[in-house]
Enzyme design. Structure first.
Site, PDB file in Angstrom:
ATOM      1  NE  ARG A   1      -8.619 -25.714 -19.236  1.00 36.15           N
ATOM      2  CZ  ARG A   1      -8.933 -26.138 -20.456  1.00 36.15           C
ATOM      3  NH1 ARG A   1      -8.358 -27.201 -20.972  1.00 36.15           N
ATOM      4  NH2 ARG A   1      -9.848 -25.506 -21.156  1.00 36.15           N
TER       5      ARG A   1
ATOM      6  CE  LYS B   1       6.218 -15.379  -4.565  1.00 36.10           C
ATOM      7  NZ  LYS B   1       6.544 -14.042  -4.013  1.00 36.10           N
TER       8      LYS B   1
ATOM      9  CD  GLU C   1      16.841 -11.577  -4.900  1.00 35.49           C
ATOM     10  OE1 GLU C   1      16.400 -11.617  -3.733  1.00 35.49           O
ATOM     11  OE2 GLU C   1      16.161 -11.133  -5.855  1.00 35.49           O
TER      12      GLU C   1
ATOM     13  CE  LYS D   1      12.387 -18.758  -3.473  1.00 36.89           C
ATOM     14  NZ  LYS D   1      12.427 -17.863  -4.611  1.00 36.89           N
TER      15      LYS D   1
ATOM     16  CD  GLU E   1       4.644 -13.779  -0.950  1.00 34.28           C
ATOM     17  OE1 GLU E   1       5.431 -14.284  -1.759  1.00 34.28           O
ATOM     18  OE2 GLU E   1       4.349 -12.579  -0.932  1.00 34.28           O
TER      19      GLU E   1
ATOM     20  NE  ARG F   1       7.570 -18.155  -2.197  1.00 30.58           N
ATOM     21  CZ  ARG F   1       7.535 -18.968  -3.219  1.00 30.58           C
ATOM     22  NH1 ARG F   1       6.769 -20.035  -3.183  1.00 30.58           N
ATOM     23  NH2 ARG F   1       8.254 -18.735  -4.286  1.00 30.58           N
TER      24      ARG F   1
ATOM     25  CG  ASN G   1       8.137 -10.609  -1.288  1.00 29.05           C
ATOM     26  OD1 ASN G   1       8.679 -11.190  -2.216  1.00 29.05           O
ATOM     27  ND2 ASN G   1       6.911 -10.904  -0.893  1.00 29.05           N
TER      28      ASN G   1
ATOM     29  CG  HIS H   1      11.965  -8.218  -3.585  1.00 26.75           C
ATOM     30  ND1 HIS H   1      13.017  -8.467  -2.734  1.00 26.75           N
ATOM     31  CD2 HIS H   1      12.173  -9.001  -4.667  1.00 26.75           C
ATOM     32  CE1 HIS H   1      13.812  -9.377  -3.277  1.00 26.75           C
ATOM     33  NE2 HIS H   1      13.325  -9.722  -4.459  1.00 26.75           N
TER      34      HIS H   1
ATOM     35  CG  HIS I   1       9.111  -5.432  -7.310  1.00 27.92           C
ATOM     36  ND1 HIS I   1       8.209  -6.290  -6.734  1.00 27.92           N
ATOM     37  CD2 HIS I   1      10.155  -6.203  -7.698  1.00 27.92           C
ATOM     38  CE1 HIS I   1       8.686  -7.523  -6.760  1.00 27.92           C
ATOM     39  NE2 HIS I   1       9.869  -7.496  -7.337  1.00 27.92           N
TER      40      HIS I   1
ATOM     41  CG  HIS J   1      15.169  -8.560  -9.389  1.00 32.89           C
ATOM     42  ND1 HIS J   1      13.934  -8.047  -9.070  1.00 32.89           N
ATOM     43  CD2 HIS J   1      15.441  -9.500  -8.446  1.00 32.89           C
ATOM     44  CE1 HIS J   1      13.471  -8.656  -7.992  1.00 32.89           C
ATOM     45  NE2 HIS J   1      14.363  -9.544  -7.584  1.00 32.89           N
TER      46      HIS J   1
END
Ligand SMILES: NC(=O)c1ccc[n+]([C@@H]2O[C@H](COP(=O)([O-])OP(=O)(O)OC[C@H]3O[C@@H](n4cnc5c(N)ncnc54)[C@H](O)[C@@H]3O)[C@@H](O)[C@H]2O)c1
Ligand SMILES: [Zn+2]
Length: 363
Positions: free
Chosen positions: A118, A140, A182, A224, A234, A238, A242, A245, A249, A262
């Site tokens: 956990r 993330k 990026e 960032k 987000e 935030r 993206n 992205h 993606h 990426h």
């Protein structure tokens, strides 16, 4: 060495940036919980840097785990192999994981730390430019699913980020360029001055001038850190991170993980987002030209792969996380240095942009 802070109250953490930091265990020690430490890396990075990291941690109960290398291994089976190693070593709830590698190792190790017993502590030691400017900061974590990129994951902040810029010496040019995608993103969404500085310094960055690279990393991490501190989960700004992205993606999934890097997919995606922004009348056409020119100078693609058509994009984008309540939301540009998240764009223009960009280029 420079130190920045990601300001998240009790969960705040430092980002140390400098040369030859890998052996400096004093940077890691304050953030190691308990006596048990597992350094997770891959078969490419282990022979280069694992010894340096482990050298001064001998007083801990230290284990190492070397995973196969590649985006295609950022998936549940590999995650399970981390859990198996942790259990075999009888690591308890007080243990700490350290991610030594690029974004793949960082994302998967972070997710293992988020879910093992956990949640346990972890540290980020990023070794690619992309991981140093982006994935190691912000918490993330996650893995891919065959049906969608990063579809399984958690927010889990590291205890610290140690960026040793010397590790970039062994990175190949294609990976360096992917990281620059990026870096350019931060200029586009947040800082026109930084974008201009990148235009002035792209040759030095490509030539790996140490000082110029360090400045690019610092500025990227500070943007960032600021965005993450303002919107950790987000719910607002935030999402601007993206940019490119949603299209990117789709390219990564559509071409099979690991074929397009990426950063390459994001570069093409940012050019696509910029073109749609121009079509909407939100972005001046010269800003699109500057964006494409800078991406190309960085050695990055500005068009998607020839194997993908508009319909393929539309079906892949439908599973993207930014689809909320059935509506596709995209990050679009209003100028160099400012972006918006919007569902309020014309689907006809989106379709037209996709058709145009996926059409074979005239010779
Ligand atoms: N969590 C986030 O916020 C976030 C942000 C951006 C990207 N990502 C994720 O990051 C991943 C991409 O990361 P990446 O570009 O670092 O790819 P990567 O982790 O696959 O690393 C690229 C390649 O470089 C090798 N490598 C790493 N460091 C090296 C070094 N110093 N010298 C020589 N080779 C080295 C790796 O073994 C690999 O082959 C994607 O899965 C992406 O989704 C996550
Ligand atoms: Zn990214």
């Amino acid at each position: 060495m420079k130190t920045l802070t990601v300001d998240l109250g009790a969960r705040s953490y430092p980002i140390h940036i400098g040369q030859n930091l890998l052996g400096m265990s004093e940077l890691l020690r304050p953030h190691i919980h308990g006596r048990q430490v597992m350094v997770v890396t891959n078969e490419t990075i282990a022979p280069l840097y694992l010894d340096s990291v482990c050298l001064n941690l001998g007083d801990f109960e230290l284990a190492t785990l070397i995973l196969p290398d590649g985006e295609q291994y950022k998936q549940l089976d590999t995650l399970n192999s981390i859990f198996t190693a942790l259990l075999e070593h009888r690591f308890n709830r007080g243990c700490t994981l350290a991610a030594l590698g690029g974004g793949v190792i960082g994302d998967i190790t972070g997710f293992a730390a988020a879910s093992y017993q956990r949640g346990v502590a972890y540290l980020q030691i990023p070794t690619t430019l992309l991981a140093q400017v982006d994935s190691s900061v912000g918490g993330k974590t996650g893995v891919n699913h065959a049906l969608g990129k990063n579809m399984i994951g958690a927010f889990h902040q590291p205890g610290c980020v140690v960026i040793d810029t010397s590790t970039l010496d062994t990175l190949d040019d294609r990976q360096l360029a992917a990281g620059l995608a990026e870096v350019i993103k931060y200029g586009l969404i947040r800082d026109a001055g930084f974008f201009g500085w990148l235009e002035d310094n792209m040759e030095s960055l490509k030539a790996r001038d140490k000082e110029t690279l360090a400045r690019a990393i610092e500025r990227s991490c500070s943007i960032k850190a600021e965005i993450v501190a303002a919107d950790e989960r987000e719910s607002g700004q935030r999402a601007l991170l993206n940019l490119g992205h949603t299209f990117g993606h789709a390219i990564e999934t559509g071409t099979g993980y690991g074929n397009w890097l990426h950063g390459e997919a994001v570069a093409a995606g940012m050019a696509m987002a910029a073109e749609l922004s121009v079509r909407q009348g939100w972005l001046p056409v010269d800003a699109l030209a500057r964006t494409e020119a800078l991406l190309q100078r960085a050695g990055l693609p500005t068009r998607p792969p020839e194997t993908m058509d508009a319909a393929h994009f539309m079906s892949l984008m439908a599973v993207d996380k930014k689809v909320i309540d059935g509506g596709l939301r995209l990050v679009l540009l209003t100028s160099i240095g400012s972006a918006v998240v919007s569902a309020d764009f014309s689907t006809t223009e989106l379709q037209a942009m996709l058709e145009m960009r996926t059409r074979p280029e005239c010779a």
